[in-house]
Enzyme design. Structure first.
Site, PDB file in Angstrom:
ATOM      1  N   CYS A  25       0.836  -1.450  -0.180  1.00 55.50           N
ATOM      2  CA  CYS A  25       0.158   0.483   0.153  1.00 55.50           C
ATOM      3  C   CYS A  25       0.783   1.132   0.221  1.00 55.50           C
ATOM      4  O   CYS A  25       1.691   1.391   0.968  1.00 55.50           O
ATOM      5  CB  CYS A  25      -0.998  -0.611   1.144  1.00 55.50           C
ATOM      6  SG  CYS A  25      -2.686  -1.281   1.529  1.00 55.50           S
ATOM      7  N   ALA A  57      -2.438  -3.772  -2.999  1.00 54.35           N
ATOM      8  CA  ALA A  57      -4.270  -3.942  -2.105  1.00 54.35           C
ATOM      9  C   ALA A  57      -4.933  -2.597  -2.913  1.00 54.35           C
ATOM     10  O   ALA A  57      -4.953  -1.334  -2.171  1.00 54.35           O
ATOM     11  CB  ALA A  57      -3.833  -3.864  -0.693  1.00 54.35           C
ATOM     12  N   TYR A 182      -7.778  -8.743   7.298  1.00 54.67           N
ATOM     13  CA  TYR A 182      -8.540  -8.541   6.554  1.00 54.67           C
ATOM     14  C   TYR A 182     -10.229  -9.495   5.701  1.00 54.67           C
ATOM     15  O   TYR A 182     -10.006  -9.887   6.612  1.00 54.67           O
ATOM     16  CB  TYR A 182      -8.329  -7.677   5.125  1.00 54.67           C
ATOM     17  CG  TYR A 182      -7.317  -6.604   4.657  1.00 54.67           C
ATOM     18  CD1 TYR A 182      -7.393  -5.249   5.512  1.00 54.67           C
ATOM     19  CD2 TYR A 182      -6.439  -6.860   4.778  1.00 54.67           C
ATOM     20  CE1 TYR A 182      -6.571  -3.977   6.420  1.00 54.67           C
ATOM     21  CE2 TYR A 182      -4.541  -6.019   5.533  1.00 54.67           C
ATOM     22  CZ  TYR A 182      -5.325  -5.134   5.871  1.00 54.67           C
ATOM     23  OH  TYR A 182      -4.092  -3.757   6.334  1.00 54.67           O
TER      24      TYR A 182
HETATM   25  C1  LIG Z   1       4.412  -0.256   3.417  1.00 54.23           C
HETATM   26  C2  LIG Z   1       3.984  -1.360   3.151  1.00 54.23           C
HETATM   27  C3  LIG Z   1       3.164  -1.804   2.627  1.00 54.23           C
HETATM   28  C4  LIG Z   1       2.475  -3.215   2.770  1.00 54.23           C
HETATM   29  N1  LIG Z   1       0.942  -3.006   1.996  1.00 54.23           N
HETATM   30  C5  LIG Z   1       0.990  -4.835   1.402  1.00 54.23           C
HETATM   31  C6  LIG Z   1      -0.469  -4.856   0.831  1.00 54.23           C
HETATM   32  O1  LIG Z   1      -0.891  -3.514   0.332  1.00 54.23           O
HETATM   33  N2  LIG Z   1      -0.944  -6.312   0.569  1.00 54.23           N
HETATM   34  C7  LIG Z   1       0.165  -6.366   1.442  1.00 54.23           C
HETATM   35  O2  LIG Z   1      -1.291  -8.110   1.154  1.00 54.23           O
HETATM   36  N3  LIG Z   1       0.959  -6.659   1.697  1.00 54.23           N
HETATM   37  C8  LIG Z   1       1.785  -5.815   1.892  1.00 54.23           C
HETATM   38  N4  LIG Z   1       2.293  -5.677   2.569  1.00 54.23           N
HETATM   39  C9  LIG Z   1       3.089  -6.390   2.917  1.00 54.23           C
HETATM   40  C10 LIG Z   1       4.234  -7.034   1.934  1.00 54.23           C
HETATM   41  O3  LIG Z   1       3.674  -7.505   1.152  1.00 54.23           O
HETATM   42  C11 LIG Z   1       5.362  -8.246   2.897  1.00 54.23           C
HETATM   43  O4  LIG Z   1       4.401  -9.068   2.584  1.00 54.23           O
HETATM   44  C12 LIG Z   1       5.776  -7.504   3.979  1.00 54.23           C
HETATM   45  O5  LIG Z   1       6.084  -6.517   4.383  1.00 54.23           O
HETATM   46  C13 LIG Z   1       6.807  -9.041   4.302  1.00 54.23           C
HETATM   47  O6  LIG Z   1       7.973  -8.575   3.143  1.00 54.23           O
HETATM   48  P1  LIG Z   1       9.288  -8.522   3.501  1.00 54.23           P
HETATM   49  O7  LIG Z   1      10.110  -8.879   4.931  1.00 54.23           O
HETATM   50  O8  LIG Z   1      10.853  -8.233   1.616  1.00 54.23           O
HETATM   51  O9  LIG Z   1       8.841  -6.398   3.048  1.00 54.23           O
HETATM   52  C14 LIG Z   1       3.178  -3.746   2.966  1.00 54.23           C
HETATM   53  C15 LIG Z   1       4.361  -4.150   3.826  1.00 54.23           C
HETATM   54  C16 LIG Z   1       5.279  -2.370   3.656  1.00 54.23           C
HETATM   55  C17 LIG Z   1       6.407  -2.244   4.164  1.00 54.23           C
END
Ligand SMILES: Cc1cc2nc3c(=O)[nH]c(=O)nc-3n(C[C@H](O)[C@H](O)[C@H](O)COP(=O)(O)O)c2cc1C
Length: 348
Positions: A25, A57, A182
């Site tokens: 997001c 999302a 969600y």
């Molecule tokens: C700024 C931000 C926004 C996120 N928005 C979403 C989202 O829109 N939908 C979703 O399923 N996960 C969302 N996540 C989770 C990430 O897709 C991911 O699953 C999580 O950050 C773990 O991965 P990473 O360690 O590579 O950051 C968001 C994470 C971050 C940091």
């Protein structure tokens, strides 16, 4: 032996490599409409060589937004605002998916960098939230309204309309957001679903809404790549766990879902999650093996070596990276010698 640089073909669509930008997001839309932030943000990762960009999302209805800054796709005007993002990604030889979302009780929030608290439905930028039941996520927040039959039918038809719009402007993948507490997670987790109708109680009843929405989306999306993101566990004994997830994914496979994007948690507040590198990979591996379906691994994956090892060990089929790609949109260019845009070749 697979590496992150290897292509993969899913439902007839070839992804040039196995790196997926995980949905994130941006909270930067106005009235759900995409703008130049989204074009530059996603465009940079296309230039950066990511095989599949999973757009953040994107709400199927206004009340399904986490915040007033979320993207939406509930009208043709929303689709038209997104189309330049899709076209730019395609022009730069990458693929783009859309994560179709409904936040349920975790909606009507302030932007994270302004505190992220619930905004009362009586305040500007706030609205009445919806859920399986009437328990808010945080004690003391305003109660969601339990969805009645008409509300459930509206969720299904909003998803169908969103999927048609996504199809018509050329997205390559739809990912249904069934994770992170969600709406669908609120239904399938016994923590938030005490309904006594056909959508509550037994496992089959609790997964019913997600299954019905997935079937409905599939019917209009036809046989293009269809992903579902789930939370593989609530991280609380006695609640939703990986065995439930395996059973759910067997059903999703039957319906024609191609890949499960395996995340975890976020439906039960104040839970301690052991977030260390690869902490969710065992769930992706178990679901891949037991439900015999492609999986994506996500969560604290930050290096090529780590990603390649997960693929080599056959624990997952694609690697979703989130924060590392915020830090470095050019991760994939730096990791592979190919696919540099002509304009950047002198920097190789
Ligand atoms: C700024 C931000 C926004 C996120 N928005 C979403 C989202 O829109 N939908 C979703 O399923 N996960 C969302 N996540 C989770 C990430 O897709 C991911 O699953 C999580 O950050 C773990 O991965 P990473 O360690 O590579 O950051 C968001 C994470 C971050 C940091």
């Amino acid at each position: 032996m697979n590496s992150i640089s290897d292509p993969i073909t899913i439902a007839g669509t070839e992804f040039k490599n196995r790196l997926v930008m995980s949905p994130m997001c941006q909270y930067s839309a106005t009235d759900g409409l995409a703008n130049s932030w989204h074009q530059v943000h996603y465009g940079s990762r296309a230039i950066g060589g990511v095989g599949l960009i999973m757009q953040e999302a994107t709400a199927v209805c206004p009340e399904g937004r986490i915040s007033y800054g979320d993207l939406g796709i509930w009208s043709d005007a929303h689709a038209q605002a997104l189309k330049p993002v899709v076209d730019f990604v395609h022009a730069h030889n990458s693929k783009i998916g859309i994560q179709l979302a409904h936040a349920g009780r975790k909606a009507s929030l302030e932007l994270p960098w302004k505190g992220g608290r619930q905004i009362s439905q009586h305040q500007p930028n706030g609205w009445q939230t919806l859920s399986a039941g009437n328990q808010p996520y945080y004690d003391g927040d305003e109660a969601p309204l339990p969805l009645d039959d008409a509300g459930i039918n509206k969720v299904i038809s909003d998803y169908v309309d969103a999927a048609i719009r996504a199809r018509d402007i050329g997205y390559d993948v739809i990912e249904i957001h069934g994770a992170h507490g969600y709406l669908f997670h609120q239904f399938y987790s016994p923590q938030s679903n005490q309904r006594t109708d056909a959508y509550g109680g037994s496992f089959e009843n609790r997964i019913r809404l997600l299954v019905e929405v997935t079937k409905a989306v599939k019917s209009v999306w036809r046989n293009k790549p269809l992903f579902v993101r789930i939370s593989a566990t609530d991280w609380v004994d006695g609640l939703w766990d990986v065995n439930d997830s395996i059973a759910l994914c067997k059903v999703l496979k039957e319906i024609g879902v191609h890949l499960i994007d395996v995340s975890s948690g976020a439906n039960v507040p104040h839970v301690k999650i052991p977030a260390v590198p690869d902490y969710q990979v065992p769930f992706a591996e178990a679901i891949k093996r037991e439900a015999d379906i492609l999986t994506g691994a996500v969560g604290l994956i930050t290096t090529r070596e780590q990603a390649d090892k997960i693929l080599e060990n056959n624990q997952a089929d694609m690697i979703f990276m989130a924060r590392e790609l915020l830090r470095n949109p050019y991760f994939m260019l730096q990791e592979s010698n190919t696919d540099w845009p002509d304009q950047y070749v002198r920097a190789k």
